[in-house]
Design a protein around this motif. Sequence first.
Motif: not given
Lengths: 348, 826
Positions: A206-219, A312-325
């Motif tokens: 992904e082209q790097v912009t103010t909102r998008h990074e090519m590298m990021f963290h996820q949980v 059965s089960g659930f899964a979730f994902g979130m972005g720490p950078e977004r939360i940090t921002m």
Amino acid sequence: MSIIDQLAHIEQDALSTLPTISSVEALAEWKSSYLGKQGAIAKLSRELGTLPADQRPAAGQRFNAVRGTLESALSERETVINSAAQNDAFTREAVDVTLPGRPTVVGRLHPSTRVLRMIDGIFAEMGFQVWESPEVETDTLNFELLNIPADHPARDMWDTFYIDTPAGAEKVLLRTHTSPGQIHAMRAHAPNPVRVILPGKCYRYEQVTTRHEMMFHQVEGIAVGQNITFSDLKGTLIGFAERLYGSGTKTRFRPSYFPFTEPSVELDVECFLCKGDGCRVCKHTGWLEISGAGMVHPDVLRNGGYDPAIHSGFAFGMGPERITMLRHGIDDIRWFFSGDERFLEQFV
Amino acid sequence: MRIPLSWLRDYVDVTLPADELAERLTRSGLEVDAVEKLGVADSELPWDPTLVLVCNILEVTQHPNADRLVLAEVEYGPGLVHTVVTGAPNLYQYKGLGRLNHPLKSVFAKEGAVLYDGHVEGKVKVKLKGKPVRGVMSDAMLCSEKELGISEEHEGIMILPDDAPTGTPLVDYLGDVVIDIDVLPNMARTLSMVGMAREIAALTGQTVRLPDPQVTPSGADINSIAKVTIEATALCPRFTATMVKNVTIKPSPFWMQRRLTMAGMRPINNIVDISNYVMLELGTPNHTFDADCVANNHIVVRTAKTGEQLTTLDGRTHQLNDGHLLVCDTAQALSVAGVMGGESSEVSERTRNVLVEAAVWEPTIIRRMSTAFKLRSEASKRFERGVDPEMLDLSQRRLTQLLSDYADGHVVTGMIDVRSQPKREVVIALSTHEVKRILGLTFTRDQVAELLAPLGFVCTPHDVDTLHVAVPSYRGDVSHTADLCEEVARMYGYDNLPSTIMADELPVQRTNLTREREHFTRDILTGAGLNEAITYSLTSREAAAKLDPAELEADHYLRLANPLSPEREFMRRSILPTLLESANVNIRERGVTRLFEIGRVYHPRPDAILPNEPLRAAVVLAGPRVPASWQSSTPESMDFFDVKGAIECLVERLRIADVTYAPSTVPYLQPGRAADVMVRHGKELVTIGHFGELHPDARERFGLPAVRIGVAELDLHTMLELASVPRYQSISRYPATTQDLAMIAPVSVSAEQIEKSIRKYSGNALSNVEIFDVYTGAQVGEGMRSIAYRITLRASDRTLSDDEVSKIRAKIIRGVEFDTGAKIRS
């Protein structure tokens, strides 16, 4: 002049000069000249022997009384002088309290690390353990086993960096999400229950912009067992949101789509900047998207080694950078991986 | 997907205000990106219903005093006539024609109307005020599209179709709201007006009205004129064809153009627009061939032959192979199935007869082809997500009706319909127990049926708590009970479902010791005054070569097949290159840097497809040791020993035993100011990292200023494995005694050797050894060095006597001399 008169004279003389004394040295001089072994009183006392015997006891008492008077006057004066000397010293040593303190050299954690720790901590309290999985993955783990076959339109949701591998070899890529960790974690636990979170780096073509990074963290988070429902997913994520953003934080669950969950959901929290009125940060919706989640898809459960008829089960994902921002009002994600200390030193 | 509400209303009553509808859609999984309002009351530029009206231009005359202006006589209601001054070039041609036989329709704005200024860049509102223009009063105007906020067009005034109702407020005629929806890949069913109407009907308790086009066909049945053969049966489940003869190519009607434009498509001509219109209306992409260019009127659906070529409508010629699916005639390829038509059978000005294709394709072949040919179209987008095969009949009726009505064609009787696969019938047994197991809330069987029915699911009770749910043909995304549970939850409302704490068995809890120690390492290093950086895992060999030129040719890297840029093409093998790039910015901006990074590096393995991802810790230090302040304006600069201090701190706090340091020869460190860190790992002595000052050559390659740059990179994974829990040492209650010993030895004897020897000969009484002075110079002679040690002695059970102390001292002096040759300095 009688001895007694002379004594009275000395006493008067001593008491009248004492208040004029203001230094420790002068006071010592005063003490030796009146109360010292060679002092005026001591000298005069040597003449006591010249008095008739019957007068001596009274005169002796008188001598002791004068001594006592002078000693207590001396001690009083000493206190006054010491305290004045201390005050002088205080004045001399006074500093400008508005001058800056001596710099301490303290390093800071990366803001993403801080938020990752908060997330780790909140989920640890809910019984989720921290797991890790590789950043370089096979296409099979990143996509196929997560119900995203080749030539599936959902692949558009993840622009992918591929590793240059020989033709015919299995496709290798930089994981586009932490979700392959779901498969690793399930396979390590099945058929026993699993409850883990998987933090780590992800990559997107992904082209790097103010909102998008090519590298990021996820949980990533996953919980699988024999009695885990969508309501549990809601309870878990609401619990997370309330601990991260304060109790009473308003949440909204929206149907969404991820190939590896069904039902799928997007969790929004009320924008904490505008309190839901709508602002630039929440794009005037009043809501901030913080997590994608859902019930683990039956095919994915099977790929993880579970029987979807029982488990059965659930899964979730979130972005720490977004939360940090959002937390710190950072408007440009590119600072995160710049290593620029003008950025890093703004955080605790 | 852009949904103009004016169009949507053909199929469903919209009972909610636009913004509420948008919120309802978002909450139901149709995420609304934007609600665009044109001319309506709460839009950016509302068209005042009393001031902005549809009008008739009756006559155009020359302005008496200006060549480039005209006067238009305008009627904007029965008996309401006004003269307007305008410079619109598209009126010049009507100048001096007297009363127009065929009055033009346009948009009239009266004094007081608020519009955009057509003469300036962007959207600037102005209020229309009367003023004389070259002697003629101008207090009203005819509007361009730009002035109305419809488009950027300001070349002339807007011309409306002849049937535009004169005197009607423009907002009633053209005012609209467009809801723009981000359609997720599983929501293919909503990629049409009818599909969206179905969804909205289900959500708001309304019913859907499908179009019911009426066609009057004529002549022989198409099945006797034309033929369709599907050879690639697995890739084309259904193919239908109709024919319309004697069409006239012309612009499509204004209303159709308007709807297409609002939905985001550009009008072309009636045939193309009708094709697109039906795709947007019913969700069925279709194709029109010039029937006279189809050899023998025989369509063949087949895979391409290797070496075959096809030039598509965009003029590009594609090399084909057997992985591509084509629609052909008996002679040649006509189109890339479901993706794009070919040039040879394209509908053109000369086209008389049209063959209309409506088909469905296997989604993955469409996706493969559109990706391979880089032809992402509205059609391929729908086909790769799945098109309802049972919508083809209605689509063909709609297409032929519109071609008949707006291209003046004659519809040929009948439709060719070839199914290569049976109609898909999906019935799923759904029990209330399953719904409860997945959602966590008990629903009755009938409640489930009531929630599903509005979405078109036909629910038949099977037993007391099980339904047989027949899935409608437009719900290709539903095949599991889990999919039905999602629909139940969606209709019930995700927010209405309970929130519960997991009651399931808690898995065995284990500590992730490595992760905890990794975080502890961060705390140690921040405690040592370093800032944590995270830099890209992606780098270039050029960047790595700045550290060590040998890396430029190295092939031990994981390389991206599709890098975004050459600077980010290789997975790093070392953290230092990217960290030094960051350090460079900091040194230049602030004259100081104190960074560390903990992260993975990537080492390909010859025997495995995935690399090793060992964890590393790296440090870069340069500049003043403490910040300059009013008390100390020129603090000392950091060097080798600052990096070493940080490493010692790490080793000490992680409690890693037996760490030793030795001169290093790694190429990126300055010789003589470089060290290897070694540790006993099992029986082996392993190197776990290097540190020192950056080699001046490397420093130059990084473009760093000529200051000492302390760097370190350590194998954190191994260090964390060797970390241990501190053992308590009892604290003596007896006093300590210190002995200072200055030892002189050749500089080749290391401080460590002497210290080791001191420790060896001190016995149990040794509590601490530290160096308090190092001296080289004239007093000790050339090549010699004096190191002064302060030795603290203390017994745990008694006060040491002077005699004992001097015996120990003598023993140390003798022993050190014996071991190292160092002599006591007198």
